[in-house]
Structure formats: C-alpha cells, structure tokens
Design a protein around this motif. Structure first.
Motif, mmCIF file in Angstrom:
data_model
loop_
_atom_site.group_PDB
_atom_site.id
_atom_site.type_symbol
_atom_site.label_atom_id
_atom_site.label_comp_id
_atom_site.label_asym_id
_atom_site.label_seq_id
_atom_site.Cartn_x
_atom_site.Cartn_y
_atom_site.Cartn_z
ATOM 1 N N SER A 62 5.720 -5.160 -9.698
ATOM 2 C CA SER A 62 5.625 -4.171 -8.626
ATOM 3 C C SER A 62 4.276 -4.272 -7.909
ATOM 4 O O SER A 62 3.235 -4.454 -8.545
ATOM 5 N N TYR A 63 4.332 -4.149 -6.595
ATOM 6 C CA TYR A 63 3.111 -4.168 -5.769
ATOM 7 C C TYR A 63 3.173 -3.037 -4.764
ATOM 8 O O TYR A 63 4.253 -2.561 -4.420
ATOM 9 N N GLU A 64 1.968 -2.659 -4.290
ATOM 10 C CA GLU A 64 1.893 -1.670 -3.219
ATOM 11 C C GLU A 64 1.578 -2.361 -1.904
ATOM 12 O O GLU A 64 0.794 -3.312 -1.868
ATOM 13 N N HIS A 120 1.461 -1.525 2.653
ATOM 14 C CA HIS A 120 1.671 -0.576 3.750
ATOM 15 C C HIS A 120 2.928 -0.970 4.513
ATOM 16 O O HIS A 120 3.142 -2.149 4.799
ATOM 17 N N LYS A 169 1.824 3.944 2.009
ATOM 18 C CA LYS A 169 1.991 2.892 1.010
ATOM 19 C C LYS A 169 3.345 3.020 0.346
ATOM 20 O O LYS A 169 3.807 4.143 0.061
ATOM 21 N N VAL A 170 3.969 1.891 0.117
ATOM 22 C CA VAL A 170 5.255 1.878 -0.587
ATOM 23 C C VAL A 170 5.196 0.779 -1.650
ATOM 24 O O VAL A 170 4.289 -0.041 -1.660
ATOM 25 N N HIS A 171 6.181 0.818 -2.523
ATOM 26 C CA HIS A 171 6.254 -0.201 -3.569
ATOM 27 C C HIS A 171 7.289 -1.257 -3.209
ATOM 28 O O HIS A 171 8.327 -0.948 -2.649
#
Lengths: 95, 466, 367
Positions: free
Chosen positions: A26-28, A30, A17-19
């Motif tokens: 901000s969202y997470e 893959h 997971k990245v931002h």
C-alpha cells in the motif's frame, strides 16, 4: 543563510491523499498525480525488472517515451509516468 | 468514423500551441492534439490536478497564458490524445488517435508537426539504476507534480538545463548534492555574446548559479558522472574531470538527474517522407524545413524544436510563423510576421544547444560493460561486436542485435550507437543515419489499435494460387 | 576506379537469393561480388514475417520448399530457426472446405500435413479461441528470424572471401564482355551478371532494356512487446489473412499479407492503418489474450511476383551472360535452395531440380 532561490515547498497545496497498491504494497498518493510522482515520493523507485536480465529499472524519461516505468493496471501495460493516482487503484509489476 | 479539419497540429507546446492559435485566428478550423492532459509541452508543462495551488514560475506563467489563449480560441483541443499513425489519404492527412482507451481517426487537409524534443543521456555504468532520471524528465516531475526526484540529488549534464534543474530542486525544498557539468566556465564565457540578446534568460541563469554557490553546493565544471552506484536504487555517484586520468570524487545521493542535450523528435516527419540532415548545432538529425515550417511534402509543416533545438522562445515565435504560413497557403490573407525575432531567439537557442554537442571525453565514459540499449540490456561490447562483424549502419545493428526493437523504439540508444559506428568505421556522423522509424509512434495496446471487429466483415481475398 | 580483372559474376541484390547464389558459384571456383543498394538482407529477405510453412507453399513448388526447410534447419540458431509445427485454422464452414481441399493437394505434393481434431488443437494451443471449425497441422513448419538474414549472409560471404558492397546502387549497366556496372563506389566489371534485386528487378532489368512483368505486393508485419507464453506453433489462417508466431523472447509477430502502400520505385513502402487494424483484430480473434499486448512496430516489405506467380530463375532473355533470380512465391523458405540451383546453372552444371525460364509466356500456368 541567504537564498536567492526561495523555498516554495511550504506554499504548495495538494489534493487529498488516497491509498493505492503497487505490487501488493500500500502507498499514499495525491489524487491526480502520476504514479511515478507518488512512488518517487514514497522512495519506491524500482518499478520493474529489465526484460532481458531482470535488473531493477525505474522511471527515466518521465514523458512517456522510454517505457522504463511500464506497470500493469487493469491487465494492461501502461506508463506509470502517464497514469494518475486514484483511490484504491491496483497497480502490478510487469512480469 | 472520422472528423475532418482544415489543420491538425500535433504537439501543444510553445510551437504547436501558437501555430494553432494563429491559424484559428485566421479563420481556419484547427484541431490541436497532445498526449499530455493539458497543453504546454515539456517546457510549459501544466500542473496535474493534484496541485491545488503553488507559487508561479516564468514557465508556469507562460504555460498558463498559452492555455488560456487556447481556451478562449476556436481551436479544438484533444488532450490525452496519442497519435500512433499518420498517413496521407488522398487529399488529406489521416491520424490514428488513441484516446480514452479507444482509437479513432482524425482527418485534416494540412498537418503541422510540433513534436518537440527528447533528451540524450550518455550511458555510464549504473545509469539504468532506479533513481537516475533525465534532466528533462526531472523538469516534467517538477512542473506537473512539484515532486522532487529524491531527498538528495546529484544533477549532471550539459547546457543551461543542469542549472535549471538544480535550482528547481532547491525551490521545491530539496537538497542538491552536487552539480556536475562537462561544460567549462570558458565555454560559457564564449557563449555570452550569443546570449546577450536575451538578457532576461541570461539573468535567470546567473541567479541559479549564484544561489547554488551561496548554498555551497559543489559545482564541478569540466566534469561528468562516470559511474552511478546502487542496486534497487541509487546510493551515490562518482564524478570525474574530463579528459584527465582523474580517479574522481564520490558523492552520496539517492537520486541523479542527468542529460546531455536535447534531440529533435523527427520520426513522424521522416515517416511522412521529409528528408533529414545532420546538424550538430541543432541537436543532430533535423528535418529539411523552411524557417516558416514549410516542407517539400504537400500539406505538411514542421515547427519548433522538432526542426532543431532552438529553445522555447524561438519555438513560440516559429509556431506563429508556421501558423501564418499555413493560413496563407490555405487561402487566407494573413499578415506574415517578420523572421527577425525568431532569428534572434534562435541564435540564443543555438548557442545553448552548442554547449551540448557530443564530445569524445564524455562518450569515453561508456565502458564495454555499460548498457547502451536499455530495452534489450545490450552492452557497449555487444554493439561493438556487431559492428566488428560488419554492421555499418544503425539499421544493421538493430537487425542483428535488436537495439531499437524494444518498447522505446531506439529513442534512447540510437544516438550512442550511431556514435559508436562512426568511431569504429571512421565515417562522419552525418553518414550514420538513424534507424528507419516505424509506426506506431508510441506503443499501442493491440485491442485498442484493432478496435471493433466483426469477423463477417473480413475482406476475404481471392485464394492464393495453388 | 576500375578493377584490373573482371569478376566472373557480379550479383546485384544482396538478399537471400543473391547471397546463396554467390556462395554457390564461389564454391564452384568463380570470383563473385555482391552489390546491394542498401544493407545486405534488408529487403524482403530481412523484413518478412519469417514463416517457414509448407502449408502456404504452392503445390508445384513443394519439392523446393521441402529442401528449403532442410537448409534453414541447418542454418539453425544463426538465423533463429525454430521448428515449432504449424496450425492453419478455419473459422467458418466455407473456410473449412477450402482448407481441406487445398491442404489435401499440398499433402499429396509431399508436405506432411494432417487434419487435427479440436481437442488436440486445444491441448497444443490452449490460448486459441474456441471458435475454430477445422485445423490442419504440419510438424515441419516453424519460423526463422528474418532480421538476422543480413548478419548471417554477411558472415557467410566474409568466410567465403566473397566481396560485397553495401549502399552500392547500380545506376547503369553497359552490356559487353565484360559488363560494366556504374555505382556510387565506382565501376564494377564482371563477365556475367545476376539480377537478384527482388521487388527492384523491374527497374534493374530496364537498365538493360528488358521489360520484366514484375509486380510487388506490399506486405505488412507487426510485432508486439514481450508477452508471457501464448502460442507455441506457427498459426495460419485458411484464407491466408493471418500468420502468427511467438518468438522465444516472447514477442508476437503478426502478418497475413495485408497490403500497405507505396512502390519499390518510390523507395520504401508504408504501413496503412486501415489494413493493420483488421490484421491485428484477426490476431486477437484467434488468440484473445493478445488484446492486452502492446504493438511496438509495424512495417512493410515488397514481395515480388510475375503474373503466373512462379519464379524467375534462369538466363535473362536477350542479354547473353545476364541471369535473373527472383519472384519466388515463398521466397524466404525457398531462397537458400533456389540460389544453389541458380549457382549450379551459372557454373554450367545441371541443377538438381529445374529452374524457371524468365522468357516463358507468363499468361499460362506452366512453369
């Protein structure tokens, strides 16, 4: 309860997971999934205002045809359903 | 800058992928272009790199087999490649291809269009609310990302796709609030004989329905969604029994998947001069084409659902036929496969397509205030007003109201508009042709279409007469 | 299906010129019918870039163009008229010389064209490139929305009770009193006929065994999706290779006479990517911010002309009762006006300005 169609969710392995940000939030997501996929999972469905009346619109055809999921990356309008999540990607709404 | 091949195939789904394989095995130099990151098309769409592992499905297995065969073949694959223009240039086809932010030209002696299908969705109040996606769109989310459209979803529409989508939502751990289908159990019963030739597919469909029933998911036969509620996102729907004065019942949901059948994507073929015919049993307007993909246009072949909606099994078989036909036309001694398996599969596909034929009771769900053209936010009343002042064609409505001039190019409004014109003028649908397609085939960033430019290279014409 | 009483005139071609003529002769008391092989206003009248610019008009046609501008202004919102003013740009010293020479002659012919300094250009159009060497300006310039041509004239014909038939291709013409026109919708009889079929004049006149030396250019136009405000005026280029305007809805229309392929006889023209690309590149050169705009559509329209590039407007040689109108360079601008002149002539009145004899020697530069 008997299921004829098994639940496969627990068996799915996803990438890290990245931002990323959309419209400053901000969202997470893959790495490598589409922006539509990540934002849908986050429950953020409204991607832009309709050009004429500003009404909320979101992904519709999910195959690069309808243009309802248009967003801006690096100053260029792109389809969120055909744009991959990457770390620190900055995504803006079409104004 | 241009690379030349014997054959270019546009679309790497079951039809295009197989056509490419067969032609390459016959010894021809084939390039296969697709706008997705990996071959597979819509039905065998590949997983994104975000999926490290997941249980297989029949679709993913078929897709993997095609992808592996292509990898092992001599076919040159151009993925993430958007063809935005195609022209005949002397004795070859010139394709403008957008890839990695640049446009370049690919040339080929023969061209196979395997452009597949898109989906028709009957406009109803609220269908533009975020959270409403097409049934086909939902399958793209499932196959590529294994992502659910929401936490609680109403699935609605015609044909087998509605049950497939509902079942996939359950397989991926989601909740189906209801299945709403205009088809009746009687219509399905009448389709049974045509389905008997494909017992495996029939069995899968029966399993999906049985599972939904066991899970006590309401299945509303002969119903359709008449309204979607919500503002920034879906909060629920109303479903009504068709053809009756039914107040309907409401379901709360945060997402809706809806579709009313597939439509062949014929724009590229039309632009290249292929004549089109209206055949409701094949999804509406279809190009004039032989079963093996040959057309009246020299060096141009069409294959798969872009020729008429017959389904993935038929598409894969037709791709084989088309690949062989092209190889033979290009001087290779190729075994021409029998048409019979394709005909059998096509019979099944046609029966499924027939379940999605337009019906007046569904069309009646579009109210005057319903947006018909999403790009330009044009309501049904706007379209009717244009028809009332004399617009008798989809082109005239497009010119007068911009319906079809937005970014989607009319792909998601022209079917509904043609139906409105037919209803208002009393003309049959077969006399209401789709609007003239225009390049580019997809929106193209201007700088990428323009490419490198040296002002001094401008070909300055003779000055206009004073 | 033959009507009892012949029309006074059948007009073949429902573009601007045919419709404008129909309206004029009907005002004068004639019965008229308009026939089009497709929809009204879907040929050059409906697919051109909509530029209304005196800066690109021929010197001798300037009086016609000035009156045409006036008529477009009167049509107003119904045709999407906007008087924005227009700049014509030169990017090299050679282009600047050419611009100066040509625009001076056009100004002398009555167009209010002036040369403007760079600072004024930049104030007016801040998104333009700084590579401009010289620019002319005409406050009269602007545009209309050619897509609305069909809808506009359909309404005007309906209001004037002039019948029109769409999808009604004339396949044969029998000379006589009256003429008999064969169409898929039956035979139409008319005392006079006007050929106003734009790029299709040549095959149409051939039905009467008249050879009109009509050629067709295949002009390309492209349009972007909606963009934030980038340009306010109509932008042209000294060589004619670029016309550009941003509509009120934000879309940017890009033309410049780049040639597509095909002929009227074959049906529709087709866009040629090899000419669209430099057209778009030149647009981006002029307005760099256009680079991120997405191009949604490119299309072509046939622009008809004869070898001397002056109009055909008058009696068809050798066929009594037949007239021809077309091949007007700047026909979108001038069409509504020259249609009136043609109508007056058919009514037997002296037109306000001279027409252009279709029987002239086309190799001489005299109209």
């Amino acid at each position: 309860m008997i299921r004829l169609v098994p639940n496969h969710a627990p068996a799915i392995r996803r990438s890290e997971k990245v931002h990323f940000t959309f419209d400053g939030q901000s969202y997470e997501g893959h790495v490598g999934e589409s922006l539509v996929s990540a934002l849908t999972r986050a429950g953020h469905l409204s991607l832009r205002g309709a050009p004429v009346d500003g009404a909320p619109r979101g992904a519709f055809c999910c195959m690069g045809l309808c243009q309802e999921c248009a967003v801006i990356v690096d100053g260029q309008v792109v389809e969120a359903c055909r744009t991959d999540v990457s770390a620190d990607l900055v995504v803006e709404r079409v104004r | 800058m241009s690379t030349h091949h014997d054959i270019a195939v546009i679309g790497a789904g079951p039809a295009g992928g197989n056509a490419a394989l067969v032609a390459a095995r016959a010894g021809l130099d084939v390039v296969l272009l697709d706008e997705q990151p990996v071959p597979g098309g819509q039905v065998w769409r590949g997983k994104s790199p975000s999926i490290h592992s997941a249980p297989q499905t029949p679709e993913s297995q078929s897709g993997d087999a095609l992808r592996q065969a292509l990898t092992e073949s001599a076919v040159e694959q151009l993925t993430d490649a958007r063809v935005w223009d195609i022209r005949r240039q002397d004795d070859r086809w010139a394709l403008q291809v957008l890839r990695n932010g640049e446009s370049h030209e690919v040339a080929a002696s023969a061209l196979i269009l395997a452009t597949g299908a898109r989906e028709y969705v009957q406009p109803v109040p609220g269908w533009t609310t975020p959270g409403v996606i097409g049934l086909a769109g939902a399958t793209a989310l499932f196959k590529q990302s294994l992502t659910l459209p929401g936490t609680r979803t109403v699935v609605s529409g015609t044909g087998p796709l509605v049950f497939y989508v509902a079942s996939e939502i359950r397989r991926l751990g989601g909740e189906v609030a209801a299945v709403v289908t205009p088809n009746t159990r009687g219509e399905w019963a009448r389709a049974l004989p045509a389905m008997a030739g494909q017992p495996r597919l029939l069995g899968r469909g029966a399993l999906w329905v049985a599972d939904l029933m066991l899970a006590r998911v309401p299945i509303l036969w002969g119903h359709a969604i008449s309204e979607v509620f919500g503002g920034n996102s879906v909060t629920g729907v109303r479903a009504r029994r068709l053809g009756e004065n039914d107040p309907g019942q409401e379901f709360s949901a945060d997402s809706v998947c809806v579709g009313h059948g597939l439509i062949p994507q014929i724009e590229a073929a039309q632009m290249l001069g292929v004549h089109i015919l209206h055949d409701p049993a094949l999804g509406g307007w279809v190009p004039e084409v032989q079963p093996d993909g040959a057309t009246r246009v020299d060096g141009l072949y069409l294959t798969g659902d872009g020729c008429g909606i017959r389904g993935a099994t038929a598409a894969a078989l037709q791709g084989v036929l088309t690949g062989a036909r092209v190889a033979r036309d290009m001087g290779k001694s190729t075994h021409m496969p029998s048409l019979r398996p394709w005909r059998r599969a096509a019979k099944f596909g046609r029966a499924m397509t027939a379940l999605s034929q337009p019906r007046a009771s569904v069309a009646a769900l579009t109210t005057d205030e319903t947006i018909v053209c999403r790009c330009e936010s044009l309501r049904r009343a706007d379209i009717l007003a244009e028809i009332a002042i004399g617009a008798q064609s989809t082109n005239a409505v497009k010119s007068g109201r911009r319906a079809g001039m937005g970014p989607c190019g009319g792909k998601y409004c022209q079917t509904a508009i043609a139906a409105l014109i037919a209803a208002q003028t009393g003309k049959p649908l077969s006399e209401i042709a789709p609007p003239t397609p225009r390049p580019p085939l997809r929106p193209v960033p201007l700088s990428q279409a323009a490419g490198d430019f040296d002002y001094d290279d401008l070909p300055i014409p003779k000055p206009a007469p004073l | 299906m033959t009507q009892a009483i012949p029309y006074d005139i059948a007009i073949i071609g429902g573009g601007i010129m045919g419709c404008a003529t129909a309206l004029r002769v009907a005002e004068g008391g004639m019965t008229a019918i308009v026939l089009d092989q497709g929809d009204l206003g879907q040929g050059a009248s409906g697919v051109n870039a909509g530029t209304l610019s005196l800066q690109i008009k021929r010197v001798k046609l300037m009086p016609y163009a000035l009156r045409g501008h006036h008529l477009w202004e009167q049509m107003g919102d119904a045709v999407g008229f906007a008087k924005t003013g227009g700049f014509t740009l030169a990017f090299t010293p050679r282009e600047a010389d050419m611009l100066h020479e040509r625009q001076t002659l056009k100004a002398e012919a009555g167009a209010p064209i002036e040369f403007v300094a760079n600072n004024r250009l930049r104030d007016a159009e801040p998104h333009l490139t700084h590579k401009v060497q010289a620019a002319s300006f005409c406050a009269e310039d602007g545009y209309a929305n050619s897509s609305l041509t069909g809808r506009y004239y359909r309404g005007r014909l309906q209001d004037a009770n002039i019948p029109y038939r769409e999808g009604c291709k004339v396949t044969a013409i029998k000379e006589g009193a009256p003429f008999e026109l064969s169409t898929p919708q039956g035979t139409i009889r008319a005392t006079r006929i006007l050929l106003a079929a734009g790029a299709w004049l040549k095959p149409l006149a051939a039905l009467l065994n008249v050879d009109l030396p009509v050629n067709a250019r295949v002009n390309t136009v492209s349009v972007t999706e909606r963009m934030p405000p980038l340009i306010r005026s109509v932008i042209g280029h000294a060589t004619g290779l670029l016309t550009m305007k941003q509509k009120a809805n934000g879309t940017v229309l890009i033309g410049g006479g780049w040639q597509g392929r095909g002929t009227p006889q074959e049906g529709r023209g087709t866009v040629d990517a090899h000419t669209v690309r430099p057209n778009l590149a030149l647009a981006q050169y002029a307005v760099p911010a256009l680079g991120s705009a997405r191009v949604l559509r490119s299309w072509t329209g046939f622009e008809a002309n004869v070898p001397d590039f002056y109009p055909l407007a008058g009696p068809l040689p050798g066929v009594p009762g037949a007239f021809v109108l077309g091949c007007v360079r700047g026909g979108y601008t001038i069409g509504p006006y020259i249609g009136q002149l043609m109508g007056d002539s058919i009514l037997g009145r002296e037109p306000e300005m001279p027409l252009f004899d279709p029987g002239r020697d086309f190799e001489k530069d005299t109209a």
